[in-house]
Design a protein around this motif. Structure first.
Motif, PDB file in Angstrom:
ATOM      1  N   ARG A  17      -1.395 -14.006  60.993  1.00  8.52           N
ATOM      2  CA  ARG A  17      -2.337 -14.982  61.524  1.00  8.52           C
ATOM      3  C   ARG A  17      -1.859 -16.410  61.257  1.00  8.52           C
ATOM      4  O   ARG A  17      -1.305 -16.720  60.206  1.00  8.52           O
ATOM      5  CB  ARG A  17      -3.741 -14.789  60.952  1.00  8.52           C
ATOM      6  CG  ARG A  17      -3.855 -14.832  59.435  1.00  8.52           C
ATOM      7  CD  ARG A  17      -5.293 -14.495  59.020  1.00  8.52           C
ATOM      8  NE  ARG A  17      -5.492 -14.527  57.586  1.00  8.52           N
ATOM      9  CZ  ARG A  17      -5.326 -13.506  56.763  1.00  8.52           C
ATOM     10  NH1 ARG A  17      -4.930 -12.337  57.252  1.00  8.52           N
ATOM     11  NH2 ARG A  17      -5.557 -13.617  55.473  1.00  8.52           N
ATOM     12  N   ASP A 169     -11.903 -17.161  51.381  1.00 12.72           N
ATOM     13  CA  ASP A 169     -12.208 -16.644  52.720  1.00 12.72           C
ATOM     14  C   ASP A 169     -10.933 -16.270  53.470  1.00 12.72           C
ATOM     15  O   ASP A 169     -10.879 -15.223  54.135  1.00 12.72           O
ATOM     16  CB  ASP A 169     -12.992 -17.681  53.528  1.00 12.72           C
ATOM     17  CG  ASP A 169     -14.436 -17.813  53.073  1.00 12.72           C
ATOM     18  OD1 ASP A 169     -14.896 -16.955  52.293  1.00 12.72           O
ATOM     19  OD2 ASP A 169     -15.095 -18.791  53.482  1.00 12.72           O
ATOM     20  N   ASP A 170      -9.908 -17.104  53.375  1.00 17.71           N
ATOM     21  CA  ASP A 170      -8.643 -16.789  54.046  1.00 17.71           C
ATOM     22  C   ASP A 170      -8.035 -15.520  53.467  1.00 17.71           C
ATOM     23  O   ASP A 170      -7.578 -14.643  54.202  1.00 17.71           O
ATOM     24  CB  ASP A 170      -7.665 -17.954  53.895  1.00 17.71           C
ATOM     25  CG  ASP A 170      -6.278 -17.613  54.420  1.00 17.71           C
ATOM     26  OD1 ASP A 170      -6.155 -17.340  55.622  1.00 17.71           O
ATOM     27  OD2 ASP A 170      -5.326 -17.584  53.616  1.00 17.71           O
ATOM     28  N   ARG A 173      -9.701 -12.159  54.591  1.00 14.71           N
ATOM     29  CA  ARG A 173      -9.518 -11.703  55.984  1.00 14.71           C
ATOM     30  C   ARG A 173      -8.535 -10.536  56.063  1.00 14.71           C
ATOM     31  O   ARG A 173      -8.572  -9.764  57.031  1.00 14.71           O
ATOM     32  CB  ARG A 173      -9.042 -12.859  56.856  1.00 14.71           C
ATOM     33  CG  ARG A 173     -10.108 -13.906  57.131  1.00 14.71           C
ATOM     34  CD  ARG A 173      -9.563 -15.027  58.010  1.00 14.71           C
ATOM     35  NE  ARG A 173      -9.149 -14.520  59.326  1.00 14.71           N
ATOM     36  CZ  ARG A 173      -8.477 -15.253  60.202  1.00 14.71           C
ATOM     37  NH1 ARG A 173      -8.132 -16.492  59.896  1.00 14.71           N
ATOM     38  NH2 ARG A 173      -8.133 -14.739  61.371  1.00 14.71           N
ATOM     39  N   THR A 174      -7.668 -10.394  55.079  1.00 17.78           N
ATOM     40  CA  THR A 174      -6.723  -9.282  55.084  1.00 17.78           C
ATOM     41  C   THR A 174      -7.431  -7.933  54.954  1.00 17.78           C
ATOM     42  O   THR A 174      -6.917  -6.913  55.406  1.00 17.78           O
ATOM     43  CB  THR A 174      -5.695  -9.469  53.945  1.00 17.78           C
ATOM     44  OG1 THR A 174      -4.818 -10.548  54.303  1.00 17.78           O
ATOM     45  CG2 THR A 174      -4.866  -8.227  53.701  1.00 17.78           C
TER      46      THR A 174
END
Length: 254
Positions: A17, A169-170, A173-174
């Motif tokens: 991403r 949060d990043d 996402r995984t």
């Protein structure tokens, strides 16, 4: 189907991403500057070409020497991108040597992340310098795009002044990609895990029984806040300077 010389299947990454859109000091991280990914050495020709056509200029490979020996650089090695091999761990079993970490339990990885951030600080600084100066987008990856990649992503976001919630949060996402990551890496990681006495099927079942946890990243960020006046202090000791930070912030907001 495309295969490597060793018969491993090349495929599209499943945990790739662009980090654009993450809130940072002064605005949001722009699209097209930095990409985080699972193993790009296993990317098929079409996926690699799309990245290069989209502006990819540099690849940072965080895998160990042993992992690199298994798969090399893949199709991207034949394309016009610069390559930087900056392993964050000596071997994939390094986490087993960190008290409190369990290879079958992602929620216990905070100690491993802390050790990586502090012990691999010089390589983190080099990675940030690559991102700051590459004439296009930079992609960084390990195997899963989760742990070593997560630590570098957090380091970048800290340098860009992101809040802890945005970093977590990043990282989280995984979690939605965990099953696909395990399936994609099984042919490569299976033999390496077997050498540690771990059957990958067992690891897969263990991961399915647990929700992907944000705790490892929260643990790293808490440690940095509690241990240092500036969370970038270990990186500054390893060579991170104001000029690199300023270049990163200028490019990130540009």
């Amino acid at each position: 189907m495309t295969l490597t010389d060793d018969g491993l299947e090349l495929s599209a990454p499943v945990n790739l991403r662009d980090m654009g859109g993450i809130p940072i000091a002064g605005g949001t991280l722009r699209d097209g500057l930095v990409i985080r990914a699972d193993d790009l050495a296993l990317a098929d020709e079409a996926s690699a070409s799309r990245l290069v056509d989209g502006g990819l200029a540099a690849v940072i490979d965080l895998r160990s020497a042993g992992e690199f020996a298994n798969t090399g650089r893949g199709p991207l090695g034949r394309m016009r991108v610069t390559y930087h091999h900056l392993p964050f761990m000596d071997a994939v079993d390094s986490s087993a040597q960190v008290p409190g970490s369990d290879l079958l339990d992602q929620s216990t990885f905070a100690a491993m992340y802390i050790r990586m951030y502090e012990a691999a600080a010089a390589r983190i600084v080099t990675s940030l310098a690559v991102i700051a100066t590459a004439p296009g987008a930079t992609a960084f990856h390990c195997a899963a795009g989760q742990d070593r990649t997560g630590v570098l992503a957090a380091s970048l976001l800290l340098a860009l002044g992101a809040e802890h919630d945005a970093i977590v949060d990043d990282y989280a996402r995984t979690g939605a990609n965990s099953s696909a990551i395990m399936a994609r890496l099984a042919p490569v990681m299976g033999p390496m895990m077997a050498a540690l006495g771990i059957e990958l099927d067992e690891a897969a079942r263990a991961s399915m029984r647990k929700e992907f946890s944000p705790e490892p990243m929260k643990g790293l960020l808490h440690h940095l806040s509690a241990s240092y006046r500036d969370p970038l202090e270990p990186l500054r000791r390893a060579g991170l300077n104001d000029a690199i930070v300023a270049m990163l912030r200028e490019r990130a907001l540009g």
